[in-house]
Design an enzyme around this catalytic site. Structure first.
Site, PDB file in Angstrom:
ATOM      1  N   LYS A 161       0.796  -1.225   0.000  1.00 32.69           N
ATOM      2  CA  LYS A 161       0.000   0.000   0.000  1.00 32.69           C
ATOM      3  C   LYS A 161       0.828   1.274   0.000  1.00 32.69           C
ATOM      4  O   LYS A 161       0.312   2.350  -0.275  1.00 32.69           O
ATOM      5  CB  LYS A 161      -0.936   0.027   1.217  1.00 32.69           C
ATOM      6  CG  LYS A 161      -0.236   0.206   2.558  1.00 32.69           C
ATOM      7  CD  LYS A 161      -1.238   0.182   3.705  1.00 32.69           C
ATOM      8  CE  LYS A 161      -0.552   0.313   5.050  1.00 32.69           C
ATOM      9  NZ  LYS A 161       0.107   1.620   5.237  1.00 32.69           N
ATOM     10  N   GLY A 306      12.223   7.533  25.301  1.00 31.45           N
ATOM     11  CA  GLY A 306      12.575   6.146  25.017  1.00 31.45           C
ATOM     12  C   GLY A 306      14.062   6.004  24.766  1.00 31.45           C
ATOM     13  O   GLY A 306      14.621   6.652  23.883  1.00 31.45           O
ATOM     14  N   HIS A 563      46.501  -9.183  11.478  1.00 29.11           N
ATOM     15  CA  HIS A 563      47.003  -8.092  12.312  1.00 29.11           C
ATOM     16  C   HIS A 563      47.505  -6.952  11.417  1.00 29.11           C
ATOM     17  O   HIS A 563      48.151  -7.202  10.398  1.00 29.11           O
ATOM     18  CB  HIS A 563      48.150  -8.586  13.187  1.00 29.11           C
ATOM     19  CG  HIS A 563      48.817  -7.498  13.974  1.00 29.11           C
ATOM     20  ND1 HIS A 563      48.265  -6.987  15.136  1.00 29.11           N
ATOM     21  CD2 HIS A 563      49.972  -6.803  13.763  1.00 29.11           C
ATOM     22  CE1 HIS A 563      49.071  -6.041  15.604  1.00 29.11           C
ATOM     23  NE2 HIS A 563      50.111  -5.907  14.790  1.00 29.11           N
TER      24      HIS A 563
END
Length: 587
Positions: A161, A306, A563
């Site tokens: 939609k 929140g 590394h």
């Protein structure tokens, strides 16, 4: 675009080879029609290659004489797709090109599908409005389900939609990460002086920030549309309302009024922002995670209601833009459902960067204060905060629109079994609507499984190893059990390696954070891995893979890591579980 002369004939328009590995391209859209005049450099069509949209430009001036390829055709590179030249020039007699490659992926997928399913599809051809599989929703769960079903030989349709890609691509994962990248650039500039690079204070053009975000979204959503078309998935524009007789009616869109029947239905309607019943949150100007993405000016102050993933990511973004940000979280910690050490580290880093964090605090009401807002907070922090903008980011709820009439077990979410099947045998559900973990990548994984199960397979979902990522500064990556969860079930051992000992992190100047690994003491099973630091959202993939393959902590520690890399911190934390870390002092 590649143009090739044909003596006195018109000039060929050819599907370009835009890269060494490109073997075919999809014609998404012709930007011209026959008879149009174009100048050198004018865009004439849009194609898709490697999931990226690109415009093809005219390399000479002239008139579009003939278009041979249809939109949606998938064609090999160097295929002639049209002609241009001077009006009246001869065009070779040529039939429209055959999009042979368009069928090949599906033909291969059909060959892999269960034999009984292929026979059924072959012996029972569908009418125009009848489909083997219909998918409701084109988000990361829905569009993946539709493509997978089509690959397996199903006549497939998808109903959407609003927009391809759902929340994730349009108003979620992708646009927020585009803004997070801006925050990272500003963070690097802010710390450049310590590396001997003197940079003037940057200016932010929010209109251009939004323009860039919109461009990224358009590129990806356009790509999804093309992928659906190339897999011959029928696309319906509108809200799909499911009936109880294996039919679906399209409403409120371009295809409103159309009725579709299905053998199998996959529901992937996603979720919408949740608005808590706090007085004042219906005031004009109060934002959710959708509206804040369209800001064209930087607010002076922002209160975020929140302290979960969404709230903390937007706190990082707007704090870096120069906004005074306050995060109000009702629970005792930020990102409440994640490991305690992650929450504590995130709170420390946000506060260090200038964000005010209020945990164990509740927003009582929001009031208009002229063209600003007044936020009343109670709990551990009794105060009133004035701010230009307020963002509600307390989470999302299942989107049940269009599912009111369907007779399946549902409450706030749709109940599904381990095979994504609902209480109705021929109906499946995936993504946020199922109430599992609200993550785009989980929705996509569910979409794959649901499509396969709809086509007769029996693929079970496994939710044990779903990685979570938070795009703050520094990043957070997490998979498996938190320490609190693990202690309830196991006798555990923990290894931890700080980023301020990592050679690569020190070289980068990004020394905040750690890698934490939780294991079962008896068998060395890896129960959870939690990472804070640079590239944490990428590093968590290694941990997820090892856990999925049931690797032990000894095997993880035995993997040789390059590394200098941040990934070495994962190996070092694995060694630390047994107190054998080379680069930490002996405990």
């Amino acid at each position: 675009m590649k143009l090739k002369g044909v003596d006195t004939m018109a000039t060929e328009i050819i599907m370009p080879k835009a890269g060494m590995d490109m073997v075919e391209g999809t014609v998404i859209k012709w930007l011209v029609k026959e008879g149009d005049k174009v100048e050198t450099g004018d865009p004439i069509l849009e194609i898709l290659t490697d999931k990226v949209n690109m415009e093809v430009e005219a390399e000479t001036s002239g008139t579009i004489l003939k278009i041979l390829a249809d939109e949606g055709d998938v064609l090999p590179v160097l295929t002639i797709i049209g002609y241009m030249g001077e009006e009246g020039e001869n065009v070779p007699d040529a039939a429209p090109v055959q999009a042979e490659s368009q069928d090949k992926p599906q033909e291969r997928a059909v060959a892999e599908a269960p034999k009984e399913e292929k026979k059924e599809a072959a012996s029972q051809p569908k009418s125009e409005d009848a489909y083997d599989v219909v998918v409701l929703g084109a988000g990361p769960g829905g569009y993946v389900a539709a493509i997978r079903a089509a690959q397996l030989g199903a006549k497939t349709a998808i109903v959407e939609k609003q927009y391809f890609g759902g929340t994730c691509l349009n108003v979620g994962c992708i646009p927020t990460k585009t803004l997070v990248k801006n925050a990272e650039i500003l963070h690097q500039i802010d710390h450049a002086a310590s590396r001997g690079i003197i940079v003037a204070k940057p200016e932010i053009d929010m209109a251009k920030v939004k323009q860039n975000k919109d461009k990224v979204v358009k590129t990806l959503t356009g790509g999804i549309g093309s992928l659906l078309k190339s897999n011959k998935v029928a696309i319906f524009d509108g809200l799909g309302t499911v009936k109880n007789d294996n039919t679906l009616e399209v409403t409120d869109g371009k295809d409103a009024g159309k009725k579709i029947s299905f053998d199998k239905l996959i529901i992937a309607t996603g979720s919408v922002p949740m608005i808590p019943p706090i007085p004042g949150l219906d005031l004009p100007g109060i934002m959710t995670s959708t509206e804040i993405l369209d800001l064209t000016e930087i607010p002076e102050e922002l209160v975020i209601i929140g302290g979960g993933v969404i709230g903390c990511e937007f706190a990082t973004i707007y704090n870096s833009f120069g906004t005074k940000v306050t995060v109000v979280e009702m629970m005792p910690k930020l990102i409440p459902n994640m490991d305690e050490d992650l929450s504590a580290e995130l709170k420390k880093q946000l506060k260090k960067s200038g964000v005010e964090v209020m945990t164990e605090s509740k927003v009582e009401k929001v009031e208009a204060a002229g063209d600003r807002f007044k936020v009343t907070v109670s709990g551990a922090n009794d105060t009133e905060i004035e701010a230009e903008k307020v963002l509600v980011a307390i989470g999302r709820k299942a989107n049940m629109a269009g599912l009111e009439e369907i007779d399946i077990k549902k409450d706030r979410v749709i109940q599904v079994d381990d095979y994504l099947r609902t209480s109705k045998e021929n109906i499946f559900a995936v993504g946020d609507i199922t109430g599992k973990i609200q993550l785009a990548h989980l929705a996509s994984a569910q979409g794959m499984k649901a499509a396969e199960n709809a086509m007769g397979q029996k693929k079970k979902m496994d939710y044990r190893y779903v990685p979570s990522c938070i795009y703050t500064i520094p990043e957070i990556g997490s998979v498996g059990l938190s320490e609190e969860e693990a202690r309830k079930k196991y006798d555990i051992k923990i290894g931890k390696f700080p980023m301020n000992v990592s050679g690569k992190a020190i070289a980068m100047g990004e020394t905040e954070g750690f890698v934490k690994i939780i294991t079962d003491k008896k068998y060395g099973e890896i129960l959870g891995v939690h990472i804070v630091g640079p590239n944490a959202t990428e590093l968590v993939a290694e941990a997820t893979a090892v856990m999925k393959l049931e690797g032990t902590i000894e095997e993880l520690g035995d993997i040789i890591h390059a590394h200098p890399t941040i990934s070495e911190a994962v190996m070092e934390a694995a060694h630390d579980v047994h107190g054998e870390c080379i680069h930490l002092p002996k405990k």
